[in-house]
Scaffold this active site. Structure first.
Site, PDB file in Angstrom:
ATOM      1  N   ARG A  66      -5.750  -2.179  13.707  1.00 42.45           N
ATOM      2  CA  ARG A  66      -5.851  -2.584  15.022  1.00 42.45           C
ATOM      3  C   ARG A  66      -6.682  -3.331  15.771  1.00 42.45           C
ATOM      4  O   ARG A  66      -6.332  -4.127  16.766  1.00 42.45           O
ATOM      5  CB  ARG A  66      -6.111  -0.954  15.774  1.00 42.45           C
TER       6      ARG A  66
ATOM      7  N   LYS B  48       0.429   3.537  -2.501  1.00 46.30           N
ATOM      8  CA  LYS B  48      -0.216   4.555  -3.166  1.00 46.30           C
ATOM      9  C   LYS B  48       0.635   5.424  -4.145  1.00 46.30           C
ATOM     10  O   LYS B  48       0.935   6.853  -3.924  1.00 46.30           O
ATOM     11  CB  LYS B  48      -1.060   5.567  -2.241  1.00 46.30           C
TER      12      LYS B  48
ATOM     13  N   ASP C 191       0.931  -1.193  -0.003  1.00 42.79           N
ATOM     14  CA  ASP C 191      -0.195  -0.050   0.043  1.00 42.79           C
ATOM     15  C   ASP C 191       0.993   1.211   0.103  1.00 42.79           C
ATOM     16  O   ASP C 191       1.009   1.965   1.148  1.00 42.79           O
ATOM     17  CB  ASP C 191      -0.711  -0.066   1.367  1.00 42.79           C
TER      18      ASP C 191
END
Ligand code: C5P
Length: 235
Positions: free
Chosen positions: A210, A62, A60
């Site tokens: 989380r 981006k 990830d």
């Protein structure tokens, strides 16, 4: 079989915690997301290590740059063996097409998705950077541009999943963060959805950090989320 829809966000500052988490689960339980913090700290070596352990890795990072640079970055990510990677849709059609082309057409090529709008941006910030229309309108426009550029899907909020599923069809991959089991804390996420509700809304994969990684028993929490998704019932 790697059939879990859950992508655990390894938002750890260094490799040791990520490796310890990976050692406690199997590639059948979840895929793993490595973002900018962990990649900057631990680098390509960690991606390769986890990939060689059999995990599907969503890198990830981006990417958002000129087409040639983004294409090179995508090629380098593919060489690490990642399963999924992403770019910013606002980089434009030429950038997304170059990224897609760089990955080739082999059946096991990495999946390429785009970020439409950062969900952290409110209406004022969207206007300040010159994006036309409100957030749902901009998300819809950028998702269509992503699809027209040949990409596999987008990252979106679960609240947008039903709209994008209708807009972009059944084969467009929707990856949704902001997922919270009914019993978990929201942390700093504003608009959350349970795993079962997100899948019912049309999400293909759920990014969950989380609620799993900070749980007192991460393995049991992940198992409960997988069974919630498989049964369709919120637990
Ligand atoms: O811990 P939590 O489940 O909130 O983690 C969500 C993960 O998804 C984080 O890695 C976060 O950066 C990422 N993410 C997000 N919202 C977006 C895009 C990515 O929460 N719109």
């Amino acid at each position: 079989m790697k059939n879990s829809r859950v992508i655990v966000a390894l938002d750890f500052p260094a490799a040791d915690a990520a490796l310890a988490f990976a050692a406690s689960v199997s590639p059948a339980d979840c895929r793993l997301k490595i973002g900018k913090e962990l990649f900057t700290a631990a680098g390509p070596a960690l991606v390769e290590t986890l990939s060689k352990q059999g995990f599907d890795i969503f890198l990830d990072l981006k990417f958002h740059d000129i087409p040639n640079t983004v294409a090179g970055a995508c090629k380098a990510a593919a060489q690490l063996g990642v399963w999924m990677l992403n770019v910013h849709a606002s980089g434009g059609r030429a950038m997304m097409e170059a990224a897609r082309k760089a990955l080739g057409d082999a059946p096991d090529r990495p999946r390429l998705i785009a970020v439409t709008l950062l969900t952290s941006m409110g209406a004022r910030e969207i206007g300040e950077v010159g994006i036309l229309g409100d957030a749902p309108e901009a998300v819809r426009r950028l998702a269509r541009l992503t699809q027209a550029s040949g990409l596999d899907g987008v990252v979106c909020s679960a609240q947008e999943a039903a709209m994008l599923r209708a807009e972009c069809g059944k084969d467009f991959c929707l990856v949704t963060p902001g997922i919270r089991p009914a019993s978990a804390s929201k942390d700093d996420q504003q608009r959350v959805m349970t795993p079962a509700a997100a899948v019912a809304a049309g999400a293909d994969y759920l990014v969950i950090g989380r609620p799993v990684t900070q749980a007192s028993d991460p393995v049991a929490t992940l198992a409960a989320i997988n069974s919630e998704i498989n049964s369709g019932k919120t637990v």
